[in-house]
Design a protein around this motif. Structure first.
Motif: not given
Length: 229
Positions: A44-53
């Motif tokens: 599930d990509f919901t929590d894996l996209m546009r990561l920064s921290t």
């Protein structure tokens, strides 16, 4: 053929491309009735996209490590991470399993070196283009990369996340990328690296203003090379 595992879902659009490319390559090498021995876990990509921290990346590493272990336990003898950006945590994922993990930038860099490419531009999400984890793999193969232009980076990043990962490919995005590639060629790039698994939706890989190195296709070719040993 040896069985390979794909960590997918990042996005599902690119996972579809991997499945299609790998099976078409297997058919071309073996027979029109052949299909690839392939295991896919679609995350599930919901929590894996546009990561920064750092915390977000640590969470992503845990998710991908768990996926890699499940694929290995299910019988995969080598693995692919089906996303350029997730190769930021490649070393952690590779250390979590005992089977090889084929690095996307390594196989792209090797192919470019074999073709005599020494100067290129890199297109992809912000972290792929701006950070060193991906660029240094290409540079290690003797390739000089054009310095990123922030306005171009931001526009490509927007197109990837807001359009391509939703399965949308527009004529406007095609024109934008063609203009960028023309400009990058004028800056001295001999070729362009598509460092995002969805960019082939709007970039003509086989007929463009610059030679195009499509990372997804090259990664799939490396996977099939490994399958046939």
């Amino acid at each position: 053929m040896r069985k390979i595992g794909l960590i997918g879902g990042m996005s599902w659009v690119s996972t579809r491309t991997y499945y299609e490319d790998i099976n078409q390559l297997v058919q071309a090498r073996k027979s029109t009735s052949a299909s690839a021995p392939l295991l896919i876990e679609s995350l599930d990509f919901t929590d894996l996209m546009r990561l920064s921290t750092p915390e977000q990346w640590a969470h992503a590493a845990q998710v991908l490590c768990d996926s890699a272990r499940r694929l290995e336990q299910a019988g995969a003898m080598a693995l692919l991470i089906g996303a350029n950006s997730m190769h930021k945590i490649y070393d952690t994922v590779a250390a979590a399993v005992s089977v090889p993990v084929i690095h996307i930038a390594e196989v792209v860099g090797a192919k470019m070196k074999a073709d005599g490419i020494t100067s290129a531009t890199l297109l992809g999400t912000r972290n792929v283009v701006m950070e060193s984890f991906y660029r240094k793999r290409l540079v290690a193969h003797g390739i000089t990369l054009l310095p990123p232009v922030i306005e171009e980076v931001e526009e490509v990043d927007r197109i990837i996340y807001e359009e391509l990962m939703q399965g949308k490919a527009t004529r406007a995005a095609e024109r934008t990328l063609k203009t960028m590639l023309t400009t990058m060629g004028n800056r001295g790039a001999q070729a362009a690296v598509l460092g995002c698994t969805e960019l082939d939706m709007i970039v003509d890989v086989d007929a463009n203003v610059l030679p195009i190195y499509d990372c997804t296709r090259i990664h799939a070719e490396a996977a099939v090379d490994w399958m046939f040993g």
